[in-house]
Write a protein that holds these residues in place. Structure first.
Motif, PDB file in Angstrom:
ATOM      1  N   PRO A 108       0.836  -1.212   0.056  1.00 54.96           N
ATOM      2  CA  PRO A 108      -0.016   0.004   0.057  1.00 54.96           C
ATOM      3  C   PRO A 108       0.814   1.019   0.037  1.00 54.96           C
ATOM      4  O   PRO A 108       1.896   1.308   0.516  1.00 54.96           O
ATOM      5  CB  PRO A 108      -0.978  -0.095   1.405  1.00 54.96           C
ATOM      6  CG  PRO A 108      -0.793  -1.557   1.637  1.00 54.96           C
ATOM      7  CD  PRO A 108       0.737  -1.989   1.110  1.00 54.96           C
ATOM      8  N   ASP A 109       0.196   2.507  -0.383  1.00 57.21           N
ATOM      9  CA  ASP A 109       0.874   3.450  -0.578  1.00 57.21           C
ATOM     10  C   ASP A 109       1.385   3.881   0.824  1.00 57.21           C
ATOM     11  O   ASP A 109       2.635   4.829   0.871  1.00 57.21           O
ATOM     12  CB  ASP A 109       0.104   4.613  -1.102  1.00 57.21           C
ATOM     13  CG  ASP A 109      -0.106   4.492  -2.800  1.00 57.21           C
ATOM     14  OD1 ASP A 109       0.400   3.649  -3.205  1.00 57.21           O
ATOM     15  OD2 ASP A 109      -0.770   5.313  -3.439  1.00 57.21           O
ATOM     16  N   ALA A 110       0.490   4.004   1.673  1.00 48.80           N
ATOM     17  CA  ALA A 110       0.793   4.237   3.153  1.00 48.80           C
ATOM     18  C   ALA A 110       2.184   3.895   3.735  1.00 48.80           C
ATOM     19  O   ALA A 110       3.137   4.181   4.390  1.00 48.80           O
ATOM     20  CB  ALA A 110      -0.063   4.035   3.978  1.00 48.80           C
ATOM     21  N   VAL A 111       2.484   2.313   3.384  1.00 46.15           N
ATOM     22  CA  VAL A 111       3.773   1.714   3.651  1.00 46.15           C
ATOM     23  C   VAL A 111       4.825   2.240   2.975  1.00 46.15           C
ATOM     24  O   VAL A 111       5.847   2.462   3.574  1.00 46.15           O
ATOM     25  CB  VAL A 111       3.476   0.148   3.379  1.00 46.15           C
ATOM     26  CG1 VAL A 111       4.918  -0.590   3.656  1.00 46.15           C
ATOM     27  CG2 VAL A 111       2.407  -0.422   4.346  1.00 46.15           C
ATOM     28  N   ILE A 112       4.572   2.562   1.704  1.00 46.89           N
ATOM     29  CA  ILE A 112       6.011   3.264   0.955  1.00 46.89           C
ATOM     30  C   ILE A 112       6.095   4.551   1.564  1.00 46.89           C
ATOM     31  O   ILE A 112       7.392   4.889   1.671  1.00 46.89           O
ATOM     32  CB  ILE A 112       5.486   3.259  -0.509  1.00 46.89           C
ATOM     33  CG1 ILE A 112       4.964   2.005  -1.297  1.00 46.89           C
ATOM     34  CG2 ILE A 112       6.507   3.827  -1.499  1.00 46.89           C
ATOM     35  CD1 ILE A 112       6.094   1.046  -1.140  1.00 46.89           C
ATOM     36  N   VAL A 113       5.125   5.483   1.780  1.00 49.72           N
ATOM     37  CA  VAL A 113       5.558   6.674   2.375  1.00 49.72           C
ATOM     38  C   VAL A 113       6.112   6.414   3.824  1.00 49.72           C
ATOM     39  O   VAL A 113       7.091   7.095   4.085  1.00 49.72           O
ATOM     40  CB  VAL A 113       4.329   7.444   2.467  1.00 49.72           C
ATOM     41  CG1 VAL A 113       4.608   8.761   3.240  1.00 49.72           C
ATOM     42  CG2 VAL A 113       3.698   7.642   1.227  1.00 49.72           C
ATOM     43  N   LEU A 114       5.701   5.584   4.512  1.00 49.35           N
ATOM     44  CA  LEU A 114       6.326   5.450   5.644  1.00 49.35           C
ATOM     45  C   LEU A 114       7.851   5.162   5.737  1.00 49.35           C
ATOM     46  O   LEU A 114       8.661   5.347   6.558  1.00 49.35           O
ATOM     47  CB  LEU A 114       5.505   4.165   6.648  1.00 49.35           C
ATOM     48  CG  LEU A 114       6.088   3.735   7.878  1.00 49.35           C
ATOM     49  CD1 LEU A 114       6.217   4.752   9.000  1.00 49.35           C
ATOM     50  CD2 LEU A 114       5.253   2.747   8.767  1.00 49.35           C
ATOM     51  N   PHE A 115       8.328   4.063   4.779  1.00 49.80           N
ATOM     52  CA  PHE A 115       9.448   3.498   4.633  1.00 49.80           C
ATOM     53  C   PHE A 115      10.361   4.610   3.970  1.00 49.80           C
ATOM     54  O   PHE A 115      11.743   4.649   4.160  1.00 49.80           O
ATOM     55  CB  PHE A 115       9.423   2.288   3.780  1.00 49.80           C
ATOM     56  CG  PHE A 115       9.059   0.847   4.825  1.00 49.80           C
ATOM     57  CD1 PHE A 115      10.006   0.756   5.819  1.00 49.80           C
ATOM     58  CD2 PHE A 115       7.954   0.247   4.523  1.00 49.80           C
ATOM     59  CE1 PHE A 115      10.033  -0.380   6.397  1.00 49.80           C
ATOM     60  CE2 PHE A 115       7.755  -0.948   5.273  1.00 49.80           C
ATOM     61  CZ  PHE A 115       8.793  -1.205   6.379  1.00 49.80           C
ATOM     62  N   SER A 116       9.786   5.517   3.490  1.00 50.27           N
ATOM     63  CA  SER A 116      10.525   6.715   2.886  1.00 50.27           C
ATOM     64  C   SER A 116      11.129   7.356   4.215  1.00 50.27           C
ATOM     65  O   SER A 116      12.307   8.121   3.970  1.00 50.27           O
ATOM     66  CB  SER A 116       9.671   7.563   1.902  1.00 50.27           C
ATOM     67  OG  SER A 116       9.015   8.381   2.627  1.00 50.27           O
ATOM     68  N   LEU A 117      10.462   7.425   5.211  1.00 48.92           N
ATOM     69  CA  LEU A 117      10.923   8.186   6.441  1.00 48.92           C
ATOM     70  C   LEU A 117      11.781   7.152   7.137  1.00 48.92           C
ATOM     71  O   LEU A 117      12.886   7.742   7.426  1.00 48.92           O
ATOM     72  CB  LEU A 117       9.741   8.489   7.287  1.00 48.92           C
ATOM     73  CG  LEU A 117       8.691   9.567   6.591  1.00 48.92           C
ATOM     74  CD1 LEU A 117       7.472   9.797   7.546  1.00 48.92           C
ATOM     75  CD2 LEU A 117       9.312  10.824   6.404  1.00 48.92           C
ATOM     76  N   VAL A 118      11.420   5.977   7.341  1.00 52.01           N
ATOM     77  CA  VAL A 118      12.365   4.994   8.276  1.00 52.01           C
ATOM     78  C   VAL A 118      13.538   5.067   7.590  1.00 52.01           C
ATOM     79  O   VAL A 118      14.496   4.859   8.132  1.00 52.01           O
ATOM     80  CB  VAL A 118      11.377   3.658   8.133  1.00 52.01           C
ATOM     81  CG1 VAL A 118      12.541   2.737   8.732  1.00 52.01           C
ATOM     82  CG2 VAL A 118      10.128   3.888   8.606  1.00 52.01           C
TER      83      VAL A 118
END
Length: 302
Positions: free
Chosen positions: A14-24
């Motif tokens: 999901p997009d939310a996971v991708i965005v989260l990992f861009s921060l992580v």
């Protein structure tokens, strides 16, 4: 081949996971790793809830280990010259990021240059593993478990964002563990700093005068000299005032030099001396401050 089939199903997250990992993934970026190990070196004994858990010498070993790890990955990437996965230079499309934040998201979630081995995997391994070794608080197993978790999360983020293949991050973790083991075995900070400088010098002879490698080698060489010259007579428990003076001095003296080397396009000939002075200042400023404080204490006790 290097992906071992992992990338195919990660693209469906999901997009939310991708965005989260861009921060992580920033937890393994060079700016963040150098920031946390430098702050730990400068003011570790004065940090809340850290106190006597770390001393300047062990913190210096961690700083030198991170520099050595970055040197190794820079040389290795040039030697192998293997590409990143297709599309690594383009941010994953999502409607969750506002237009105004898109440039920042794009910077967080893209990569350039060679892909093998993963610099984030090496950097996070030497930094978090080094801190787990240097911090003498809590149970060793707990510290190792936390460090391992951070390395794994950072490595997964590189796969989720499509910036590395699985083999890249596994190789990065392996190389990072080797660098960490060697640094801990060397024990003395000047030896660890010298390790980075020597590997960098050999790398320059093999791969040529790459600016990033010149910068890292110069910082490591300057740090080695700074510790060798100024490290005798460390104060066991510097005051908070001395710690504040260390931060201010370090930021004023070393900050502009290292920032110049990072944001300005420098020739290798200019990058070397600037990085050398910056590395020397980063290591020497708190040591000089401790010498001054020691002298003040001696005079007050006289």
């Amino acid at each position: 081949m290097r992906g071992l089939g992992v990338q195919s199903w990660l693209r469906e997250l999901p997009d939310a996971v991708i965005v989260l990992f861009s921060l992580v993934t920033q937890l393994g970026d060079v700016w963040f790793l150098l920031l946390i190990v430098t702050v730990t070196y400068w003011v570790g004994p004065q940090l809340p809830r850290v106190d006597e858990a770390i001393d300047r010498r062990r913190a210096a070993v961690v700083l030198g280990t991170v520099l050595a790890g970055l040197v190794v990955v820079t040389v290795a990437k040039e030697l192998f010259g293997l590409p990143r996965p297709p599309g690594a230079g383009e941010a994953p499309q999502t409607g969750l990021v506002p237009a105004g934040l898109w440039p920042l998201y794009e910077w967080f979630s893209t990569g350039s240059g060679h892909g093998f081995p993963s610099g984030h995997a090496i950097g996070s391994t030497v930094a978090f593993g080094g801190l787990a070794w240097a911090l003498r608080t809590g149970r060793p197993r707990t510290r190792v478990a936390i460090a391992t978790g951070l390395v794994v999360v950072v490595s997964i983020s590189r796969l989720v964002l499509g910036l590395h293949y699985l083999v890249d991050v596994l190789a990065g973790i392996g190389v990072g563990l080797v660098v960490l083991a060697i640094a801990i075995a060397l024990q003395e900070p000047e030896r660890v700093f010298a390790l980075g400088a020597v590997v960098g010098a050999v790398g320059l002879m093999i791969v040529g005068p790459i600016t990033d490698l010149v910068l890292l080698t110069g910082v490591a060489a300057g740090a080695a000299l700074g510790w060798y010259v100024f490290a005798d007579g460390l104060v066991r428990s510097p005051t908070r005032r001395a710690a504040a003076a260390t931060v201010v001095s370090g930021v004023v003296v070393a900050g502009p030099l290292l920032l110049l080397g990072e944001v300005v396009s420098l020739s290798p000939e200019a990058a070397g001396p600037i990085a050398f002075v910056g590395g020397l200042a980063v290591v020497a400023m708190p040591l000089v401050g401790e010498r001054v404080e020691k002298e003040i204490r001696r005079q007050n006790d006289a």
